[in-house]
Design a protein around this motif. Structure first.
Motif, PDB file in Angstrom:
ATOM      1  N   GLY A 115       6.719  41.289  16.948  1.00  0.00           N
ATOM      2  CA  GLY A 115       7.688  41.725  15.955  1.00  0.00           C
ATOM      3  C   GLY A 115       8.718  40.697  15.563  1.00  0.00           C
ATOM      4  N   VAL A 116       8.324  39.403  15.565  1.00  0.00           N
ATOM      5  CA  VAL A 116       9.229  38.336  15.112  1.00  0.00           C
ATOM      6  C   VAL A 116       8.581  37.643  13.925  1.00  0.00           C
ATOM      7  N   PRO A 117       9.231  37.574  12.768  1.00  0.00           N
ATOM      8  CA  PRO A 117       8.596  37.023  11.571  1.00  0.00           C
ATOM      9  C   PRO A 117       8.401  35.512  11.641  1.00  0.00           C
ATOM     10  N   VAL A 118       7.276  35.046  11.100  1.00  0.00           N
ATOM     11  CA  VAL A 118       7.047  33.611  10.892  1.00  0.00           C
ATOM     12  C   VAL A 118       7.482  33.312   9.463  1.00  0.00           C
ATOM     13  N   VAL A 119       8.600  32.607   9.296  1.00  0.00           N
ATOM     14  CA  VAL A 119       9.233  32.489   7.978  1.00  0.00           C
ATOM     15  C   VAL A 119       8.973  31.156   7.279  1.00  0.00           C
ATOM     16  N   GLY A 120       8.283  30.242   7.927  1.00  0.00           N
ATOM     17  CA  GLY A 120       8.029  28.964   7.280  1.00  0.00           C
ATOM     18  C   GLY A 120       7.304  28.030   8.213  1.00  0.00           C
ATOM     19  N   GLY A 121       7.057  26.808   7.724  1.00  0.00           N
ATOM     20  CA  GLY A 121       6.400  25.811   8.545  1.00  0.00           C
ATOM     21  C   GLY A 121       5.746  24.739   7.713  1.00  0.00           C
ATOM     22  N   GLU A 151       8.380  30.098  -1.022  1.00  0.00           N
ATOM     23  CA  GLU A 151       9.220  30.353  -2.195  1.00  0.00           C
ATOM     24  C   GLU A 151      10.176  29.204  -2.477  1.00  0.00           C
ATOM     25  N   ALA A 152      10.520  28.441  -1.456  1.00  0.00           N
ATOM     26  CA  ALA A 152      11.488  27.360  -1.617  1.00  0.00           C
ATOM     27  C   ALA A 152      11.216  26.306  -0.556  1.00  0.00           C
ATOM     28  N   ASP A 153      11.989  25.214  -0.588  1.00  0.00           N
ATOM     29  CA  ASP A 153      11.819  24.143   0.390  1.00  0.00           C
ATOM     30  C   ASP A 153      12.319  24.533   1.771  1.00  0.00           C
ATOM     31  N   SER A 154      13.042  25.632   1.869  1.00  0.00           N
ATOM     32  CA  SER A 154      13.606  26.055   3.139  1.00  0.00           C
ATOM     33  C   SER A 154      13.448  27.562   3.293  1.00  0.00           C
ATOM     34  N   ILE A 157      16.602  27.301   7.358  1.00  0.00           N
ATOM     35  CA  ILE A 157      15.990  26.526   8.436  1.00  0.00           C
ATOM     36  C   ILE A 157      14.722  25.867   7.926  1.00  0.00           C
ATOM     37  N   LYS A 158      14.516  24.609   8.343  1.00  0.00           N
ATOM     38  CA  LYS A 158      13.368  23.839   7.843  1.00  0.00           C
ATOM     39  C   LYS A 158      12.960  22.797   8.865  1.00  0.00           C
ATOM     40  N   GLY A 159      11.644  22.605   9.006  1.00  0.00           N
ATOM     41  CA  GLY A 159      11.107  21.549   9.849  1.00  0.00           C
ATOM     42  C   GLY A 159      10.512  20.446   9.002  1.00  0.00           C
ATOM     43  N   ASP A 160      10.710  19.186   9.421  1.00  0.00           N
ATOM     44  CA  ASP A 160      10.196  18.056   8.649  1.00  0.00           C
ATOM     45  C   ASP A 160       9.674  16.951   9.563  1.00  0.00           C
ATOM     46  N   ALA A 161       8.575  16.346   9.133  1.00  0.00           N
ATOM     47  CA  ALA A 161       8.006  15.161   9.769  1.00  0.00           C
ATOM     48  C   ALA A 161       7.336  14.336   8.676  1.00  0.00           C
ATOM     49  N   ASN A 162       7.103  13.053   8.957  1.00  0.00           N
ATOM     50  CA  ASN A 162       6.451  12.190   7.970  1.00  0.00           C
ATOM     51  C   ASN A 162       5.640  11.122   8.708  1.00  0.00           C
ATOM     52  N   PRO A 163       4.497  11.503   9.294  1.00  0.00           N
ATOM     53  CA  PRO A 163       3.729  10.554  10.103  1.00  0.00           C
ATOM     54  C   PRO A 163       3.287   9.305   9.351  1.00  0.00           C
ATOM     55  N   ILE A 219      11.730  17.133  13.234  1.00  0.00           N
ATOM     56  CA  ILE A 219      13.034  17.774  13.433  1.00  0.00           C
ATOM     57  C   ILE A 219      13.066  19.117  12.700  1.00  0.00           C
ATOM     58  N   VAL A 220      13.791  20.042  13.279  1.00  0.00           N
ATOM     59  CA  VAL A 220      14.078  21.317  12.625  1.00  0.00           C
ATOM     60  C   VAL A 220      15.579  21.406  12.466  1.00  0.00           C
ATOM     61  N   MET A 221      16.027  21.582  11.234  1.00  0.00           N
ATOM     62  CA  MET A 221      17.463  21.654  10.947  1.00  0.00           C
ATOM     63  C   MET A 221      17.819  23.065  10.501  1.00  0.00           C
ATOM     64  N   ALA A 222      18.947  23.536  11.006  1.00  0.00           N
ATOM     65  CA  ALA A 222      19.487  24.830  10.595  1.00  0.00           C
ATOM     66  C   ALA A 222      20.760  24.595   9.800  1.00  0.00           C
ATOM     67  N   GLY A 223      21.005  25.454   8.825  1.00  0.00           N
ATOM     68  CA  GLY A 223      22.213  25.334   8.009  1.00  0.00           C
ATOM     69  C   GLY A 223      22.657  26.691   7.500  1.00  0.00           C
ATOM     70  N   LEU A 224      23.871  26.741   7.018  1.00  0.00           N
ATOM     71  CA  LEU A 224      24.432  27.982   6.493  1.00  0.00           C
ATOM     72  C   LEU A 224      24.641  27.866   4.991  1.00  0.00           C
ATOM     73  N   VAL A 225      24.278  28.926   4.274  1.00  0.00           N
ATOM     74  CA  VAL A 225      24.525  28.959   2.833  1.00  0.00           C
ATOM     75  C   VAL A 225      26.027  28.947   2.597  1.00  0.00           C
TER      76      VAL A 225
END
Length: 704
Positions: free
Chosen positions: A150-156, A413-416, A429-435, A526-532
């Motif tokens: 019961g925990v949503p997967v919201v991105g990746g 729906e969006a980049d984050s 919240i968003k995760g980013d890598a660039n191998p 890295i995964v970064m969290a931020g506030l609107v």
């Protein structure tokens, strides 16, 4: 069970103890000194990360299971990022599923309720049947556990590269919420507390920490993979949160099993544990097997005498095993007994003080067959690049991303991702890598992935507040691998300090190599969290909107998708952090002033990659090459450079952006048209309707 200790380390143990350890003691030391648990090849450099800030409630601290950030009004978010790379290479379903379970337990070990998951998956090309099998089962495992609990997967993220063919990367990030004054530590502050274990111990996951600390051998290592049970995990989640106010410390039994959990929780004190009191799934387990089993859905609690019965009664209501197995002591020795016989007796300081290694580091530049600009036409290059940009809907459709009613923006729906918080605020919240960039210049890559995450959050109206990271590399004893590792840390640390996004947790994963010993591409994530800040943006595409580029395009092509497809050439993109910051602030202001209807940062695929996200919304695009602000007249970098500090926005008021901009370029580069699938660049019309169809259907067709 294999031992990963080197002859040097084993001799060091003998000298410190003055004797030869027995089998159980060697397994105990091996688990705690494993790369997976001790960070013995990385800790020296990890200290360069910024870990303090006004929002940091719990940062990078030894043996704390997750970091926490203040979100105001007495609330905090708990962040954690983990992987299950090696297990997923052997048993992708259970490897991925138990990775989700481990993240959930790390979150609840702080007394926090999990509210969102992100998954970042990297496998080899899908023309390989084994890679398709890996991906299908990895996604099924993530969905099985996340949906059941019961925990949503919201991105990746979902990415493909030949270097991951034998060694897929499966990263899972978790977010939880908790009242700041209710956060539970993972370590004790005083001796005399009872040790409670919940859950059954079995034969699965034997030696998992050591397994994760060596390269895959190709032998049958299925016994090191844990088995997932999300229904038991749901009981553990709910009851742990129910009893959190009755315990002094909580720890997930993850890597290294009981020996690591007990030793780390003791925090320099000692412990006496009776292994024969551990509830077992399998009869007649040897004490050595009980020690290092990594069976899932188990937790450790440090509890005062008067609360022991209350804690166990809560679990026993669900017929879930709960047992007192020992006590934390003042004497700094970790002791495990079996039927009254002492099988392990080791000093805490030995177990918690593994040797630190700093390996030789040397930059090794591969010779390239093609270092000159490739000869390729405009239409051919556009179609090739956009064909590599795929919808993740096939993957997301297997995840429940709305359970819990906290999801504001759905995946894709969006980049984050955007989720609502108990205090009424919105968390991005968003995760980013660039191998590909990291393979060219790990320092610039380290800076770039932090900057990209910061821009991703800005594109929905949020400002970054903190980071967790995962550093994934090959064998650290190889000079070129260690060079990439050290340089990536330098870049991440520099950018995190600049954006004031402290790193509150993370992980290092070495020995990611194929069967021939070739390492994966360096993959720090890295995964970064931020506030609107005030308002958030839900992207929309409207005919006749102006397409505005925010930022300056540079002739820096190396590490781009274009050069991956057509041949390596050009300069490495230099991440100019001040440009990323200024552009991001402008985007957030424009969202708050309701002056933009669509915003996307420019990254993979360059300007064309960003424009394609407009085309797939059912419209057409006109671009004017001469209007693109750039240091070159060459159309290739103008369209495909991936240098940072840039956004594409749709607006009806470009003058607003020009008035508000400070120190960055603003240019109207085109318009949205009604001509579905048509990209018009100057006088050249390119029909991309087949590529748009491929965008939506490719993964579904290949994976079916």
């Amino acid at each position: 069970m294999k031992i990963t200790l080197s002859p040097y380390e084993m001799e060091l143990v003998r000298k410190q103890l003055g004797r030869e350890p027995n089998e159980a003691e060697w397994l105990t030391i091996d688990a705690l000194w494993s790369e997976h648990c001790s960070y013995k090849s990385s800790k020296v450099f990890l200290k360069s990360f910024p870990s303090e800030g006004e929002r940091v409630v719990m940062g990078i601290e030894d043996w704390q299971d997750a970091g926490a950030l203040d979100i105001g009004d007495g609330w905090a978010i708990v962040l954690k990022l983990e992987s299950h790379n090696h297990p997923s290479a052997i048993d992708p379903f259970n490897g991925a599923a138990t990775g989700v379970g481990g993240i959930i337990r790390d979150i609840i070990s702080k007394g926090a309720r999990p509210i969102a998951l992100l998954d970042m998956i990297r496998v080899g090309p899908l023309n390989n049947s084994r890679n398709r099998w890996l991906l299908k089962n990895i996604i099924a495992g993530i969905g099985f556990y996340g949906n059941s609990i019961g925990v949503p997967v919201v991105g990746g993220e979902l990415d493909f590269d030949e270097s991951y063919t034998d060694n897929p990367l499966v990263d899972v990030a978790g977010v939880g919420v908790v009242r700041k004054d209710k956060i539970i530590p993972s370590v004790i502050k005083e001796p005399g507390l009872k040790i409670i274990i919940v859950g059954l111990t079995g034969l699965d996951g034997l030696g998992g920490a050591s397994f994760a600390s060596r390269k895959l051998s190709g032998e049958d290592e299925i016994g090191a993979v844990q088995i997932a049970d999300p229904f038991a995990g749901k009981i553990v989640l709910d009851v742990t949160l129910e009893v959190a106010d009755k315990v002094e410390a909580i720890k997930d039994l993850g890597g290294g099993g009981l020996v690591v959990g007990i030793t780390e929780m003791a925090n320099g004190f000692g412990a006496i544990v009776n292994l024969d009191k551990v509830p077992l799934r399998v009869k007649d387990l040897r004490p050595e097997e009980i020690l290092v089993s990594e069976t899932q859905e188990r937790m450790l609690f440090a509890v005062k005498d008067e609360n022991v019965e209350k804690v166990c009664k809560a679990f026993e209501y669900y017929e879930y095993p709960c047992a007192v197995i020992g006590e934390f002591t003042k004497e700094p020795y970790i002791k495990f007994l079996y039927n009254g016989r002492e099988v392990v007796s080791l000093p805490s300081d030995l177990l918690l003080s593994p040797p630190r290694f700093v390996w030789g580091a040397k930059k090794v530049r591969e010779k390239r067959l093609n270092e000159t600009k490739p000869e390729v036409g405009l239409e051919e290059s556009v179609k090739a690049v956009v064909s590599r940009i795929l919808s993740k809907e096939w993957a997301y459709s297997q995840f429940d991303y709305e359970v819990g009613t906290s999801t504001v923006l759905k995946p894709g729906e969006a980049d984050s991702a955007l989720i609502s918080l108990p205090n009424g605020k919105l968390l991005a919240i968003k995760g980013d890598a660039n191998p590909d960039l990291c393979a060219e210049d790990p320092y610039e890559c380290g800076k770039s992935i932090v900057a990209e995450a910061y821009r991703n959050l800005a594109s929905v109206g949020a400002i970054g507040i903190g980071v967790v990271d995962h550093l994934q590399f090959g064998d650290p004893r190889k000079p070129d691998v260690y060079y990439s590792f050290v340089e990536a840390i330098r870049g991440i640390a520099e950018a995190s300090k600049f954006f004031q996004t402290p790193i509150v947790g993370g992980k290092v994963s070495f020995y990611n190599e194929n069967k021939e010993g070739k390492p994966i591409k360096p993959t720090p994530l890295i995964v970064m969290a931020g506030l609107v800040k005030d308002k958030f943006l839900r992207n929309s595409v409207v005919e006749d909107s102006y397409i505005v580029q925010v930022g300056f395009t540079r002739d820096e092509m190396r590490g781009s998708l274009f050069t991956k497809l057509f041949g390596v050439y050009g300069d490495v993109p230099k991440t100019r952090l001040n440009e990323d910051y200024l552009a991001s602030q402008l985007i957030v202001d424009a969202i708050n002033d309701e002056k933009v209807i669509f915003a996307k940062d420019i990254n993979k695929g360059g300007l064309i990659g960003a424009i394609f996200s407009i085309l797939v919304k059912g419209k057409g695009v006109e671009l004017t090459l001469s209007s693109i602000p750039s240091d070159t007249d060459d159309w290739v970098p103008k369209l495909f450079s991936e240098n940072s500090g840039r956004f594409i926005v749709l607006t009806n008021d470009p003058d607003y952006l020009m008035r508000k901009a400070k120190g960055i370029y603003i240019s109207v580069v085109g318009k949205v048209t009604k001509n579905y699938g048509i990209l018009e660049i100057d006088d050249k019309k390119i029909n991309l309707d087949k590529e748009i169809e491929n965008y939506y259907n490719y993964l579904n067709e290949v994976m079916s």
